[in-house]
Design a protein around this motif. Structure first.
Motif, short mmCIF file in Angstrom:
data_model
loop_
_atom_site.label_atom_id
_atom_site.label_comp_id
_atom_site.label_asym_id
_atom_site.label_seq_id
_atom_site.Cartn_x
_atom_site.Cartn_y
_atom_site.Cartn_z
N ASP A 124 -5.97 -29.93 23.48
CA ASP A 124 -5.73 -28.95 22.42
C ASP A 124 -4.24 -28.80 22.22
O ASP A 124 -3.42 -29.09 23.13
CB ASP A 124 -6.36 -27.61 22.78
CG ASP A 124 -7.87 -27.61 22.66
OD1 ASP A 124 -8.38 -28.45 21.90
OD2 ASP A 124 -8.53 -26.80 23.35
N GLN B 4 3.60 -20.85 25.38
CA GLN B 4 2.31 -20.60 24.74
C GLN B 4 1.30 -20.22 25.82
O GLN B 4 1.17 -20.88 26.87
CB GLN B 4 1.82 -21.85 24.00
CG GLN B 4 2.67 -22.27 22.83
CD GLN B 4 2.37 -21.48 21.56
OE1 GLN B 4 1.68 -20.44 21.60
NE2 GLN B 4 2.93 -21.94 20.44
N SER B 5 0.56 -19.12 25.56
CA SER B 5 -0.44 -18.65 26.52
C SER B 5 -1.76 -19.40 26.39
O SER B 5 -2.58 -19.37 27.30
CB SER B 5 -0.70 -17.15 26.33
OG SER B 5 -1.18 -16.89 25.00
N ALA B 6 -1.94 -20.07 25.29
CA ALA B 6 -3.17 -20.83 25.06
C ALA B 6 -2.91 -21.86 23.96
O ALA B 6 -1.90 -21.81 23.23
CB ALA B 6 -4.32 -19.91 24.67
N PHE B 7 -3.86 -22.81 23.83
CA PHE B 7 -3.72 -23.88 22.83
C PHE B 7 -5.05 -24.06 22.10
O PHE B 7 -6.12 -23.75 22.63
CB PHE B 7 -3.31 -25.18 23.51
CG PHE B 7 -1.97 -25.09 24.19
CD1 PHE B 7 -0.82 -25.38 23.50
CD2 PHE B 7 -1.90 -24.68 25.54
CE1 PHE B 7 0.43 -25.29 24.14
CE2 PHE B 7 -0.66 -24.59 26.17
CZ PHE B 7 0.50 -24.89 25.46
N ARG C 109 -4.46 -20.27 16.63
CA ARG C 109 -3.20 -19.66 17.03
C ARG C 109 -2.06 -20.07 16.08
O ARG C 109 -1.14 -19.30 15.82
CB ARG C 109 -2.85 -20.06 18.47
CG ARG C 109 -3.72 -19.35 19.51
CD ARG C 109 -3.37 -19.79 20.90
NE ARG C 109 -1.98 -19.51 21.23
CZ ARG C 109 -1.51 -18.33 21.64
NH1 ARG C 109 -2.33 -17.28 21.74
NH2 ARG C 109 -0.23 -18.18 21.96
N SER D 143 0.39 -28.23 26.55
CA SER D 143 0.61 -27.64 27.89
C SER D 143 1.48 -28.60 28.68
O SER D 143 1.61 -29.78 28.33
CB SER D 143 -0.72 -27.42 28.60
OG SER D 143 -1.32 -28.67 28.90
#
Length: 527
Positions: free
Chosen positions: A421, A485-488, A492, A506
């Protein structure tokens, strides 16, 4: 008597008796002359020799002959005198019979001929008539008559009177060259407006034989104005009633097939046709095009001086057309991803770009050297393969799906070897991740990303250190790790966490991609 007896000569006459004398005086009747009678006559006339009588006959005949000759001489001289000023029987001037006419009479005839004169010009598809008034023509009748009478051989008049005489050759005229020329020129130029030009012999390529050949010259129908004027001038000078045009009055080809320079030019041109070239792309020699005699013949130029050269513009045009079909950088391409989904993308920097100038030079050099074989096309950018325009020309590639916020990496065999991602650029029109087919420009580790210079501060908008940097656009977009970034994935990128245009990964995914992606691999970004 003396007793001597006198003997009479044998030719002495015997004494005549009175009776005999009386008988002698009587004239007997005229009777037919008997043989020897003329001798007796000559004797009676006192001429004792008959040969003298023959001389008398000769003198008589001579006198008669002299009289006859004198009469004939008088007639002869009188005839010569007469024909010194009159024409022999059976004499013509043009269409006029001038037999036995005087010089002054013939002068009037010649003048009248000039007044009534016209010449009809025909031939080569042209027909018109020029009158004496149009030509400004005048005939000096007196001069024509004098020249014609001078042809009389008066001393042979007894013979000449039985012969035919044509004095038309003495018909000559004076005329206005400009007036006649204007009339003829106007007629010819009007005719030439729809006439065809002659074709010079030349060297032409024959697709049937695959060779340059000498083609023969061809006569056209266009007339040479000056040649026609000269023809009509001659007719008018001779007072001829017609001027018939022929091939010599046509505009003539200036280059004939017999010119040896044509054969030399054909041989030189044919020497270039020995080349048989296959154009190939890249180190794998992907077939792009063929160059043979039919193509080369379009570029060989034979000048007016029969020098053989190459038409650079024609070659440029051919190469440009080929390049358009080969160039794929930035073009719209449709491909099917290995998972079965089909996408169409355009833009980017990946693909083939032909170096036109270098290719023209290479092709010309190959032709001159008679290359038979492959010639690698000069390029400034190359793809992995070539299957025509509008289709996939890359091998291993990273597929960036903006809609899915997902990245996949496929090898040359189309096998999925990595995926993850991501977060792409903020879709605000300024920070969008650009779509298209790109290529990995380089790879760096521990790299500092620098933003655009702020107008307000004069400093970069940002300076961010990353562990892995894999740029694919010259504007600074690429793959890198984004530990902030806390998530992908998901939405977002549209929810305020989108990048400045890069593809955020990541740290671990960036490291994995870094290990498998190579500089030059394609990056396909699409919605």
């Amino acid at each position: 008597m003396s007793g001597k007896k006198e003997t009479m000569g044998k030719h002495a006459a015997a004494p005549q008796s009175p009776q005999d004398a009386s008988q002698t005086q009587q004239i007997p009747p005229v009777q037919q002359a008997q043989p020897g009678a003329f001798n007796s006559a000559f004797q009676a006339a006192g001429v004792s020799d008959p040969k003298v009588g023959k001389g008398f006959n000769k003198r008589l005949a001579m006198r008669v002959g002299i009289v006859i000759a004198a009469v004939l001489l008088v007639v002869y001289i009188a005839g010569a005198f007469f024909f010194s000023g009159h024409f022999f029987p059976n004499t013509t001037l043009g269409s006029q019979d001038i037999s036995l006419k005087s010089t002054s009479d013939v002068a009037e005839v010649a003048t009248d001929i000039g007044s009534d004169y016209s010449v009809t010009v025909t031939g080569d598809g042209l027909s018109f008539t020029v009158s004496s008034s149009q030509a400004g023509l005048e005939v000096d009748g007196q001069e024509v008559a004098e020249q014609s009478i001078a042809d009389n051989n008066i001393w042979l008049w007894p013979i000449e009177v039985f012969r035919a005489h044509d004095e038309s050759a003495n018909l000559s005229s004076e005329y206005s060259e400009s007036g006649l020329g204007d009339v003829v020129r106007q007629q010819v130029e009007t005719f030439n407006a729809t006439a065809t030009d002659p074709v010079n012999a030349s060297v032409q390529y024959s697709s049937a034989s695959g060779q340059f050949e000498v083609t023969a010259e061809k006569a056209g129908t266009k007339l040479d104005v000056d040649a026609v004027i000269l023809k009509v001038n001659d007719a008018v000078l001779d007072m001829s009633s017609s001027a018939v045009l022929g091939t010599s009055e046509l505009v003539q080809p200036t280059v004939l097939s017999s010119n040896p320079a044509l054969t030399t030019a054909a041989d030189t041109a044919n020497s270039y046709l020995t080349a048989d070239i296959e154009l190939v792309l890249g180190t794998t020699a992907i077939h792009a095009a063929d160059i043979g005699a039919n193509e080369i013949s379009q570029w060989v130029v034979i000048g007016d001086d029969l020098a053989v050269s190459f038409d650079e513009e024609a070659m440029d045009a051919w190469v440009e057309e080929l390049a358009v079909s080969l160039n794929t950088v930035g073009t719209e391409r449709t491909y099917t991803r290995p998972d079965g989904q089909t996408f169409t993308v355009s833009g980017g920097t990946y693909g083939w770009t032909i170096d036109d100038d270098a290719m023209v030079a290479d092709v010309e050099d190959a032709i001159r050297n008679g290359l038979v074989g492959q010639l690698t096309v000069a390029t400034t950018l190359e793809g992995y393969t070539y299957n025509g325009s509008g289709v996939q020309d890359w091998g291993a590639y990273a597929d960036v799906d903006i809609s899915e916020q997902h990245v996949r990496f496929y090898n040359e065999a189309g096998e999925l070897v990595w995926e993850a991602d991501c977060v792409t650029g903020k879709p605000d029109g300024s920070h969008d991740t650009p779509t298209g087919v790109w290529r990995v420009l380089n790879k760096k580790t521990n790299y500092t990303l620098t933003g655009d210079i702020s107008v307000a501060t004069g400093q970069p908008e940002y300076e961010t250190k990353v562990s892995y940097w894999m740029p694919f656009t010259y504007s600074g977009c690429g793959f890198h790790d984004a530990t902030w970034q806390s998530a992908f994935g998901g939405t977002r990128y549209k929810d305020g966490y989108g990048s400045h245009g890069c593809v955020n990964l990541s740290l671990s995914d960036a490291a994995s991609l870094y290990d498998i992606i190579a500089v030059g691999n394609a990056v396909v970004v699409h919605e």
